[in-house]
Enzyme design. Structure first.
Site, PDB file in Angstrom:
ATOM      1  N   HIS A   1       0.654  -1.165  -0.013  1.00  4.61           N
ATOM      2  CA  HIS A   1      -0.109  -0.027  -0.247  1.00  4.61           C
ATOM      3  C   HIS A   1       0.949   1.257   0.129  1.00  4.61           C
ATOM      4  O   HIS A   1       1.763   1.097   0.550  1.00  4.61           O
ATOM      5  CB  HIS A   1      -0.979   0.091   1.143  1.00  4.61           C
ATOM      6  CG  HIS A   1      -1.908   1.124   1.069  1.00  4.61           C
ATOM      7  ND1 HIS A   1      -1.793   2.474   1.439  1.00  4.61           N
ATOM      8  CD2 HIS A   1      -3.353   0.906   0.863  1.00  4.61           C
ATOM      9  CE1 HIS A   1      -3.070   3.092   1.263  1.00  4.61           C
ATOM     10  NE2 HIS A   1      -3.892   2.040   0.828  1.00  4.61           N
TER      11      HIS A   1
ATOM     12  N   ASP B   1      -8.114  -4.341  -0.434  1.00  2.28           N
ATOM     13  CA  ASP B   1      -8.607  -5.084  -1.648  1.00  2.28           C
ATOM     14  C   ASP B   1      -8.278  -6.672  -1.499  1.00  2.28           C
ATOM     15  O   ASP B   1      -9.040  -7.538  -2.150  1.00  2.28           O
ATOM     16  CB  ASP B   1      -7.919  -4.477  -2.951  1.00  2.28           C
ATOM     17  CG  ASP B   1      -8.063  -3.043  -3.043  1.00  2.28           C
ATOM     18  OD1 ASP B   1      -9.176  -2.660  -3.194  1.00  2.28           O
ATOM     19  OD2 ASP B   1      -6.997  -2.436  -3.297  1.00  2.28           O
TER      20      ASP B   1
END
Length: 383
Positions: free
Chosen positions: A268, A319
């Site tokens: 991320h 996700d």
């Protein structure tokens, strides 16, 4: 008399590390894996607050009383139906194989034409538009999916929660309590996340004093990208391909790392540890997997995550587990990003309301790196 000089320009690719504005809406600490909405930790909100309560929190800065929540639920339920012209557009002027995010981007833009307050910049009018946008996008997403399958859209029941009514419109039958609870929590987890790409796009557009519809259409375009909202689609495609290939999850990770290829859902831009939303979604996936008697998605995901963590020091993001959660809920893979948008609509609109409280045009500079001393030659001499 001395004058305050403008700050010296700085250069940062992708604006990484640049603070563009102040916000009360959310706080992220990537080192500790912390996410806070308006002072409340995400774990607390996901377990103890509904999506509607979180929407009110983002828009108003505090959790609602029961009376305030009842009023907001009434407003959302009343606003869920969309004009027949929009449904006709989805039926007759939207290809059945259209990208759902492209279809929703157009539908959001069309909504403005049916809103008498579309260009009204009064704060109360903008709040009402935030409510209407949050109410109508689930109706449009569900209608699009049913129409492309040759089914009639299901009208909103105008009862129950956003999560419950959306699943009813999508599947043509009321969901069970577990599915409703999981969908509601997923909406809470995706509602807001600082100055991400789509939110920044919305605030840039809003800073020009353009209308809320224009701003959220721009945000929708940004969210469509596979490096932003489209990542969970790629995660599920990866898991499905892995399941069909015969490879083990361990072999898959070894192959990807050897080829120096990215594994979607891992790593991320902000978090340097496990995304706190992924922790909650992993719990939801575990419960749902046991309920469905289908453990392979959880097992594959856990193996991929632990191996990459051990080998590269990278951890899962939101996700990574949301993909399998939606898959086990029976949701089409290409609807994952529109569902993300249903949730993030609250964050986008909250940021716009905040932007307009004390607006300043967002106008960064670009560093010119091209030539400077070229001269024009006659066209006849250019080769």
């Amino acid at each position: 008399m001395s004058q305050t000089s403008a700050p010296a320009p700085t250069t940062s690719r992708g604006l990484e590390g640049v603070t563009a504005l102040d916000t009360r809406l959310s706080f992220i600490d990537g080192q500790s894996g912390t996410l806070i909405y308006q002072g409340y930790g995400i774990q607390d909100l996901a377990k103890n607050a509904s999506f509607e309560e979180v929407a009110y929190l983002l828009w108003k800065g505090e959790l609602p009383t029961q009376a305030q929540l009842d009023e907001l639920n009434g407003q959302l339920r009343e606003a869920r139906p969309v004009h027949d012209d929009l449904l006709d557009h989805l039926r007759h002027h939207t290809p059945k194989d259209a990208n759902p995010m492209a279809a929703m981007r157009t539908a959001l833009s069309m909504l403005a034409a049916y809103d008498d307050e579309a260009d009204d910049m009064d704060p109360e009018a903008n709040y009402r538009k935030a409510v209407r946008l949050t109410a109508k996008l689930p109706t449009l997403v569900a209608a699009f999916d049913r129409i492309r399958k040759g089914l009639d859209p299901v009208a909103p029941t105008q009862e129950g929660s956003t999560a419950e009514d959306f699943l009813t419109m999508l599947n043509g039958e009321a969901p069970g309590p577990a599915a409703t609870q999981i969908m509601d929590a997923a909406l809470v987890l995706h509602a807001e996340h600082g100055l991400n790409a789509s939110t920044f796009a919305a605030r840039v557009i809003g800073s020009t004093l353009s209308d809320m519809y224009s701003a959220v259409v721009g945000a929708m375009g940004a969210l469509k990208g596979p490096l932003h909202g489209g990542a969970n689609i790629e995660v599920m495609k990866t898991l499905l391909a892995l399941d069909e290939s015969g490879e083990t999850a361990q072999q898959f990770v070894d192959r990807k790392l050897e080829a120096k290829e990215k594994i979607m859902g891992i790593g991320h831009r902000v978090y340097k540890t496990l995304d706190p939303r992924a922790t909650i979604l992993r719990e939801m996936l575990s419960d749902l997997s046991e309920e469905k008697g289908e453990m392979k998605w959880l097992e594959m995901s856990d193996t991929i995550r632990s191996t990459v963590k051990e080998r590269k020091g990278l951890d899962a993001n939101v996700d990574f587990y949301s993909a399998s959660v939606y898959y086990l809920l029976g949701i089409e893979t290409d609807l994952y990003t529109p569902i993300f948008a249903i949730s993030r609509m609250t964050g986008w609109t909250a940021h716009l309301l905040e932007q307009w409280e004390d607006n300043r045009l967002i106008r960064p500079r670009a560093e010119y790196v091209g030539p400077r001393d070229l001269t024009v030659t006659p066209i006849s001499d250019r080769g």
